[in-house]
Design an enzyme around this catalytic site. Structure first.
Site, PDB file in Angstrom:
ATOM      1  CG  HIS A 302      -1.974   0.922   1.143  1.00 15.23           C
ATOM      2  ND1 HIS A 302      -1.928   2.343   1.252  1.00 15.23           N
ATOM      3  CD2 HIS A 302      -3.338   0.702   0.529  1.00 15.23           C
ATOM      4  CE1 HIS A 302      -2.921   2.700   0.915  1.00 15.23           C
ATOM      5  NE2 HIS A 302      -3.918   2.079   0.545  1.00 15.23           N
ATOM      6  CG  ASP A 359      -8.668  -4.525  -2.725  1.00 12.46           C
ATOM      7  OD1 ASP A 359      -9.839  -4.193  -2.461  1.00 12.46           O
ATOM      8  OD2 ASP A 359      -7.990  -3.757  -3.398  1.00 12.46           O
TER       9      ASP A 359
HETATM   10  N1  ACO Z   1       4.194  -7.870  -4.789  1.00  9.51           N
HETATM   11  C1  ACO Z   1       5.501  -7.847  -4.832  1.00  9.51           C
HETATM   12  N2  ACO Z   1       6.343  -6.830  -4.748  1.00  9.51           N
HETATM   13  C2  ACO Z   1       5.740  -5.702  -4.460  1.00  9.51           C
HETATM   14  C3  ACO Z   1       4.175  -5.487  -4.386  1.00  9.51           C
HETATM   15  C4  ACO Z   1       3.320  -6.409  -4.432  1.00  9.51           C
HETATM   16  N3  ACO Z   1       2.049  -6.509  -4.466  1.00  9.51           N
HETATM   17  N4  ACO Z   1       4.164  -4.106  -4.021  1.00  9.51           N
HETATM   18  C5  ACO Z   1       5.161  -3.602  -3.861  1.00  9.51           C
HETATM   19  N5  ACO Z   1       6.219  -4.557  -4.272  1.00  9.51           N
HETATM   20  C6  ACO Z   1       7.410  -3.939  -4.279  1.00  9.51           C
HETATM   21  C7  ACO Z   1       8.063  -3.136  -5.459  1.00  9.51           C
HETATM   22  O1  ACO Z   1       8.411  -4.116  -6.675  1.00  9.51           O
HETATM   23  C8  ACO Z   1       8.883  -2.157  -4.970  1.00  9.51           C
HETATM   24  O2  ACO Z   1      10.107  -3.059  -5.030  1.00  9.51           O
HETATM   25  P1  ACO Z   1      11.555  -2.287  -5.371  1.00  9.51           P
HETATM   26  O3  ACO Z   1      11.625  -1.130  -4.243  1.00  9.51           O
HETATM   27  O4  ACO Z   1      12.545  -3.340  -5.167  1.00  9.51           O
HETATM   28  O5  ACO Z   1      11.252  -1.544  -6.654  1.00  9.51           O
HETATM   29  C9  ACO Z   1       8.315  -1.942  -3.751  1.00  9.51           C
HETATM   30  O6  ACO Z   1       7.766  -3.019  -3.386  1.00  9.51           O
HETATM   31  C10 ACO Z   1       7.576  -0.564  -3.796  1.00  9.51           C
HETATM   32  O7  ACO Z   1       6.510  -0.778  -4.718  1.00  9.51           O
HETATM   33  P2  ACO Z   1       5.903   0.403  -5.347  1.00  9.51           P
HETATM   34  O8  ACO Z   1       5.293  -0.226  -6.551  1.00  9.51           O
HETATM   35  O9  ACO Z   1       6.993   1.258  -5.583  1.00  9.51           O
HETATM   36  O10 ACO Z   1       4.990   1.101  -4.332  1.00  9.51           O
HETATM   37  P3  ACO Z   1       3.701   2.032  -4.566  1.00  9.51           P
HETATM   38  O11 ACO Z   1       3.343   2.613  -3.411  1.00  9.51           O
HETATM   39  O12 ACO Z   1       3.932   2.862  -5.703  1.00  9.51           O
HETATM   40  O13 ACO Z   1       2.522   1.053  -4.920  1.00  9.51           O
HETATM   41  C11 ACO Z   1       0.707  -0.436  -4.724  1.00  9.51           C
HETATM   42  C12 ACO Z   1       1.667   0.518  -3.928  1.00  9.51           C
HETATM   43  C13 ACO Z   1       0.192  -0.209  -6.092  1.00  9.51           C
HETATM   44  C14 ACO Z   1      -0.661  -1.022  -3.704  1.00  9.51           C
HETATM   45  C15 ACO Z   1       1.805  -1.991  -5.022  1.00  9.51           C
HETATM   46  O14 ACO Z   1       1.990  -2.058  -3.472  1.00  9.51           O
HETATM   47  C16 ACO Z   1       0.837  -2.992  -5.752  1.00  9.51           C
HETATM   48  O15 ACO Z   1       1.062  -3.028  -7.016  1.00  9.51           O
HETATM   49  N6  ACO Z   1       0.259  -3.758  -4.691  1.00  9.51           N
HETATM   50  C17 ACO Z   1      -0.607  -4.910  -5.835  1.00  9.51           C
HETATM   51  C18 ACO Z   1      -1.725  -4.346  -6.031  1.00  9.51           C
HETATM   52  C19 ACO Z   1      -2.681  -4.050  -4.917  1.00  9.51           C
HETATM   53  O16 ACO Z   1      -3.101  -4.948  -4.171  1.00  9.51           O
HETATM   54  N7  ACO Z   1      -3.691  -2.999  -5.121  1.00  9.51           N
HETATM   55  C20 ACO Z   1      -4.723  -2.453  -4.258  1.00  9.51           C
HETATM   56  C21 ACO Z   1      -4.021  -1.229  -3.215  1.00  9.51           C
HETATM   57  S1  ACO Z   1      -5.080  -0.799  -2.093  1.00  9.51           S
HETATM   58  C22 ACO Z   1      -6.418  -0.184  -2.924  1.00  9.51           C
HETATM   59  O17 ACO Z   1      -6.392   0.334  -3.673  1.00  9.51           O
HETATM   60  C23 ACO Z   1      -7.969  -0.325  -2.322  1.00  9.51           C
END
Ligand code: ACO
Length: 424
Positions: A302, A359
């Protein structure tokens, strides 16, 4: 009020620091460009406040979420969703009289204009219900144009809250090829929606209390989450003074994406894939760590929560209770719990502070309730509706609101001479 100092090209500038009621601090850069000719650059707006707001407070480090000051745990455990709608939109918990009036209004506006029913005929049976929901909500503006005064806005707010569940249930019936079930005025907001979803004209249907209660809690948990992607979209569109229905229609589209509200559908698809692949959760945790795999653990991570998502905690506890009450034994719940356990022990997830989000468990509860997977994001939209409306209203009433218009740093070609087609 304190100031921050910025030194740019040797010149020193003072920038005011604004503090919120919970001690959150912001360097106010509103006059930055005027003073320095420079702008700020912030991919994904992770450090940018787009407004001040009195609706929802989140402390992502501590896992705190409050609606108008009330902790989510207390609200989700005790309130009716319609009370939460009133609270978020009008700023205070309603008195008995206010709530009764509000609920009566919601009940009397649930019907759709009969002409709108014809719209559903135009969609293929495979249409995603989010596509139908967003266009139908935008279409409401054709039937209920915006008037001038606050009373007209309030009436359209009631119409939107009352009619969206009807649109959502009709979109499900369309997919099923079943006749539309009209709303019933003797039922509560949640029970009425479930009735429109699951009843058929050929036999009586009694909405099970356990379903109505579970839905009430789920909608409350999704009701607002400050300036996330869809809410910012609602404010962005609304900042051009687009009407309520147009602004919320845009928010529904923003919610659809798999990184936002669309994640709840993807979580179930992921858990199903793991189950069919033999249930080896460790394999999928490995894949999620491998950047080249293009695979992420859906329902994990998140932007704001870096400790735990309080909504996910409530849902994890409720998942067992609701499934027990419904007599459902879902192998996907066990896979979800195993996946969470393995991921939370893994250095990759610990280091990046990745935890289950709202979620992760919501889909398992919706599934047990008989809601089809394609409808999950629609369910999220039904819950988020009062939050979007409250944020839209707050934005419209804030005298500091200006049309939202971010800037950019141009990195394309500098000026060059146009070459005619015969010379290229
Ligand atoms: N699985 C694996 N790795 C992940 C995940 C995940 N679900 N989420 C983040 N990471 C990793 C990224 O690869 C990144 O790694 P790095 O630093 O080595 O490059 C690091 O964690 C940070 O991730 P970002 O994508 O930069 O984080 P951001 O804050 O931009 O994204 C998000 C947040 C979109 C929720 C992300 O965690 C994600 O894609 N989660 C899966 C989708 C999801 O569940 N979305 C619902 C969110 S809640 C909502 O909207 C109701």
């Amino acid at each position: 009020m304190s100031n921050a100092k910025l030194i740019l090209d040797g010149a020193e500038y003072e920038l005011p620091v604004t503090e919120g009621s919970e001690g959150e601090r912001a360097v106010d850069v509103s006059a930055l460009r005027k003073q320095t000719a420079a702008i700020t650059l912030d991919y994904g707006y992770a450090n940018t406040g787009s407004c001040t707001s009195a609706i929802t407070f989140i402390d992502g480090e501590e896992g705190i979420l409050r609606y108008r000051g009330y902790p989510i745990e207390q609200v989700a455990g005790n309130a009716d969703f319609t009370e939460v709608c009133f609270l978020l939109i009008y700023g205070h918990a309603p008195s008995k009289e206010e709530l009764a009036r509000f609920q009566a209004q919601l009940t009397s506006h649930t019907l759709l204009h009969e002409d709108m029913k014809k719209f559903f005929e135009g969609y293929p049976p495979t249409a995603h219900p989010m596509a139908i929901l967003s266009s139908m909500v935008s279409s409401l503006s054709a039937y209920y144009p915006e008037g001038q005064g606050d009373e007209d806005v309030d009436l359209n707010i009631v119409r939107l809250l009352a009619k969206t569940p009807t649109i959502a249930a009709f979109s499900h019936k369309k997919t099923m090829g079943q006749p539309f079930i009209y709303p019933r005025n003797d039922l509560s907001y949640c029970a009425n929606f479930l009735h429109m979803m699951f009843a058929v004209p050929s036999e009586p249907y009694e909405v099970p209390d356990v379903l109505a209660k579970a839905l009430n809690m789920l909608l409350i948990l999704h009701a607002d989450h400050e300036q996330n992607c869809s809410t910012s979209t609602v404010r962005m569109v609304g900042s051009s003074q687009a009407n309520l229905f147009a602004s919320i229609g845009a928010g529904i589209n923003a919610l659809w994406g798999p990184l936002h509200g669309g994640a709840n559908q993807r979580v179930i698809e992921m858990l199903e894939r793991i189950r069919q692949d033999g249930g080896d959760v460790a394999k999928y945790v490995r894949m999620a760590k491998d950047r080249d795999s293009g695979f992420r653990l859906m329902g994990f991570g998140h932007r704001v929560y870096k400790n735990f998502d309080p909504r996910a905690r409530i849902l994890k506890r409720s998942a067992d209770d609701v499934l027990d009450a419904l007599g459902v034994d879902d192998p996907l719940l066990d896979i979800a719990k195993q996946l969470e356990e393995v991921a939370l022990e893994d250095e990759f997830f610990v280091e990046r502070k990745l935890y289950p989000n709202v979620d992760f468990y919501s889909g398992i509860i919706y599934r047990a309730m008989g809601i089809p997977t394609q409808m999950f994001t629609v369910m999220f939209a039904l819950g988020r509706l009062p939050g979007w409306i409250a944020q839209w209203k707050e934005m419209r009433q804030d005298p500091r609101t200006r049309i939202n218009r971010p800037r950019q740093i141009y990195i394309g070609e500098t000026e060059r001479e146009w070459v005619g087609i015969d010379k290229r």
